[in-house]
Design a protein around this motif. Structure first.
Motif, PDB file in Angstrom:
ATOM      1  N   ILE A 231     -27.477  -7.727   5.480  1.00 39.42           N
ATOM      2  CA  ILE A 231     -29.146  -7.662   6.276  1.00 39.42           C
ATOM      3  C   ILE A 231     -29.466  -6.064   6.439  1.00 39.42           C
ATOM      4  O   ILE A 231     -30.567  -5.147   6.581  1.00 39.42           O
ATOM      5  CB  ILE A 231     -29.305  -8.933   6.518  1.00 39.42           C
ATOM      6  CG1 ILE A 231     -29.344  -9.702   5.366  1.00 39.42           C
ATOM      7  CG2 ILE A 231     -30.883  -8.536   6.728  1.00 39.42           C
ATOM      8  CD1 ILE A 231     -29.686 -11.100   5.316  1.00 39.42           C
ATOM      9  N   TYR A 232     -28.838  -6.274   8.192  1.00 39.01           N
ATOM     10  CA  TYR A 232     -29.371  -5.698   9.199  1.00 39.01           C
ATOM     11  C   TYR A 232     -28.708  -4.136   9.428  1.00 39.01           C
ATOM     12  O   TYR A 232     -29.060  -2.911   9.586  1.00 39.01           O
ATOM     13  CB  TYR A 232     -28.899  -5.896  10.916  1.00 39.01           C
ATOM     14  CG  TYR A 232     -30.544  -6.908  10.626  1.00 39.01           C
ATOM     15  CD1 TYR A 232     -31.867  -6.920  11.643  1.00 39.01           C
ATOM     16  CD2 TYR A 232     -30.467  -8.127  10.715  1.00 39.01           C
ATOM     17  CE1 TYR A 232     -32.297  -7.622  11.530  1.00 39.01           C
ATOM     18  CE2 TYR A 232     -30.737  -9.212  10.696  1.00 39.01           C
ATOM     19  CZ  TYR A 232     -32.379  -9.465  10.943  1.00 39.01           C
ATOM     20  OH  TYR A 232     -33.493 -10.196  11.159  1.00 39.01           O
ATOM     21  N   GLY A 233     -27.571  -3.992   8.527  1.00 38.56           N
ATOM     22  CA  GLY A 233     -26.510  -2.634   8.238  1.00 38.56           C
ATOM     23  C   GLY A 233     -26.111  -2.746   9.125  1.00 38.56           C
ATOM     24  O   GLY A 233     -25.252  -1.295   9.295  1.00 38.56           O
ATOM     25  N   ARG A 234     -25.625  -3.527  10.216  1.00 38.12           N
ATOM     26  CA  ARG A 234     -24.397  -2.826  11.214  1.00 38.12           C
ATOM     27  C   ARG A 234     -23.773  -4.293  11.477  1.00 38.12           C
ATOM     28  O   ARG A 234     -24.098  -5.864  11.119  1.00 38.12           O
ATOM     29  CB  ARG A 234     -25.793  -2.901  12.454  1.00 38.12           C
ATOM     30  CG  ARG A 234     -25.895  -1.327  12.981  1.00 38.12           C
ATOM     31  CD  ARG A 234     -26.791  -1.443  14.074  1.00 38.12           C
ATOM     32  NE  ARG A 234     -25.888  -1.230  15.096  1.00 38.12           N
ATOM     33  CZ  ARG A 234     -26.341  -1.085  16.122  1.00 38.12           C
ATOM     34  NH1 ARG A 234     -27.347  -0.809  16.997  1.00 38.12           N
ATOM     35  NH2 ARG A 234     -25.482  -0.687  17.247  1.00 38.12           N
ATOM     36  N   GLN A 235     -22.700  -3.912  12.316  1.00 38.87           N
ATOM     37  CA  GLN A 235     -21.726  -4.973  12.139  1.00 38.87           C
ATOM     38  C   GLN A 235     -22.476  -6.506  13.203  1.00 38.87           C
ATOM     39  O   GLN A 235     -23.278  -5.854  14.196  1.00 38.87           O
ATOM     40  CB  GLN A 235     -20.171  -4.975  12.603  1.00 38.87           C
ATOM     41  CG  GLN A 235     -19.109  -6.070  13.612  1.00 38.87           C
ATOM     42  CD  GLN A 235     -17.861  -5.848  13.338  1.00 38.87           C
ATOM     43  OE1 GLN A 235     -18.055  -4.487  14.220  1.00 38.87           O
ATOM     44  NE2 GLN A 235     -17.322  -6.038  13.666  1.00 38.87           N
ATOM     45  N   MET A 236     -21.928  -7.741  13.105  1.00 37.69           N
ATOM     46  CA  MET A 236     -23.371  -8.524  13.740  1.00 37.69           C
ATOM     47  C   MET A 236     -22.135  -9.693  14.750  1.00 37.69           C
ATOM     48  O   MET A 236     -21.313 -10.036  14.340  1.00 37.69           O
ATOM     49  CB  MET A 236     -23.493  -9.371  13.578  1.00 37.69           C
ATOM     50  CG  MET A 236     -25.402 -10.282  13.792  1.00 37.69           C
ATOM     51  SD  MET A 236     -26.002  -8.773  14.191  1.00 37.69           S
ATOM     52  CE  MET A 236     -26.921  -8.563  12.918  1.00 37.69           C
TER      53      MET A 236
END
Length: 277
Positions: A231-236
């Motif tokens: 969803i956010y386009g980055r590793q979470m």
């Protein structure tokens, strides 16, 4: 210079300093812990010496002249890597003299986090900072002791060491001890949040604070992390907390955005978004 462009000057100066720090610490021969200690000492000096930091950020002086002054001040007191970093920072343009000190403090913390990353302890440090924040928020007595302006730094340092020694990574202890003894006008909560964000940024990850009514299973954590990353386009990175009173079963906060709803509904929705439905 407009207020917006002035703010941008400090932001650009800090970004350049962080790039120099990254390039420097990529060298395996550089001791990131020593670098952090020396940067902390420079930060403390410039935090005390208001007139000095004003000279070092005076836009009327050439960058080279300010770098030479910094070199004379630090010569023999810190290593060459630290002196070069500081010289590079004072060559840059800062919108306010205090921004230079804030930048030095950030580099200090990043150097410590880099040391944790090199030793494979960064994930643990992130989790420990989060848990320490939870402990502090749940204990009025502990928070009061750690933020008591009448207490000296030695007493606060001893309290932090007593709490964390043997229970947390040495980098976590160093970061928290420095925050508690030299808060520089911030609340303890603000300082811990800033450190957590720096730790996440070190891995180019975003932090999601996940509060659930019941503990999540490993499979649920993996699915939620994967969905949020998509969803956010980055590793979470997930900071997990359990609160039986949370409505809807789960609460996810990423920056200023809050997602509420049941675990099943949120994960199912995330999977639909991943599939482009």
């Amino acid at each position: 210079m407009t207020a917006q462009s002035a703010h941008g000057a400090s932001r650009e100066a800090l970004a350049a300093a962080r790039e120099r720090l990254d390039a420097l610490t990529d060298n395996t021969s550089v001791d990131a812990k020593q670098l952090a200690d020396e940067l902390a000492a420079v930060t403390a000096m410039l935090d005390r010496e208001v007139s000095l930091r004003r000279v070092l950020t005076d836009p009327a002086q050439s960058g080279e002249a300010k770098a030479e002054l910094a070199g004379r001040l630090l010569g023999g007191k810190v290593g060459g890597e630290t002196a070069d970093l500081v010289a590079g920072m004072v060559r840059s343009r800062w919108s306010q003299s205090r921004d230079l000190v804030d930048g030095l403090e950030e580099l200090t913390n990043l150097a410590d986090l880099t040391a944790a990353q090199k030793s494979g302890a960064l994930d643990g440090v992130e989790d420990e900072l989060f848990r320490f924040g939870r402990i502090v928020s749940s204990s009025t007595e502990l928070r009061s002791a750690l933020t008591d302006r009448a207490a000296n730094a030695t007493a606060k340092s001893g309290l932090v060491r007593g709490l964390l020694d043997g229970r947390a990574d040495v980098v976590t202890e160093r970061l928290v001890e420095r925050l508690v003894t030299v808060p520089r006008g911030r609340s303890l909560e603000e300082g811990l949040e800033s450190l957590s964000k720096l730790a996440a940024d070190r891995r180019q990850r975003m932090v999601a604070v996940v509060t659930s009514a019941v503990p999540l299973s490993d499979q649920q954590k993996q699915r939620l992390g994967t969905a949020l990353a998509k969803i956010y386009g980055r590793q979470m990175h997930l900071n997990l907390d359990v609160d039986p009173t949370v409505l809807g079963g789960i609460r996810v906060q990423v920056g200023d955005e809050v997602i509420n709803g049941s675990i099943a509904d949120r994960i199912e929705d995330a999977h639909r978004r991943m599939a482009g439905q």
